[in-house]
Motif scaffolding. Sequence first.
Motif: not given
Length: 184
Positions: A53-56, A73-78
């Motif tokens: 997870v990347a959070e800004a 904002e958040a970007r979730h990666m699997r």
Amino acid sequence: MRAQPQAAPGSAEITELQLEHADGELLLSANVQFKLTEQVEDALHKGIPMFFVAEAELLRERWYWTDLKVASEARHMRLAYQPLTRRWRLNVGSRPIGNLGQGVALAQTFDSLAEALASVQRLSRWRIASVAGLPGDASSYMLRFRFALDVSQLPRPFQIGAVGQSEWNISASKTLQLGAEGAR
């Protein structure tokens, strides 16, 4: 070609963090360098997906109270290995991704783990906020960026085993003070 710094296994380092203003939007670009530990890589090769997870957060500094969160904002990666096809699959979304791929905005496949990790480590022109919605002086804002392996989305047995073990701790954070012309 410039050599990228290599992080020690299990540690992460944000080597680049930029915020640019384009077409009325604040766009974030970041590079996070990390190397997987043997335990994480072994679990991946056995078909256990890993979640990053990347959070800004865009914060407005206030002298009289805690900082005000203006945008988040958040970007979730699997990341998962497909043993039958021997390919790596990366799902990316703005919400946590379930095992069925629900909430996925983008899915990519890669031939090698190195290619898949390169895509996880690089964020490019990610929309954080609209400039029109930001009141006040740009110099009173700061960006807080975090990147981590999200062990809370792992299967239960791995969650229990990962608690307190440094092999499962891949995380980094960085704060960027914005100036009158953008980021400093």
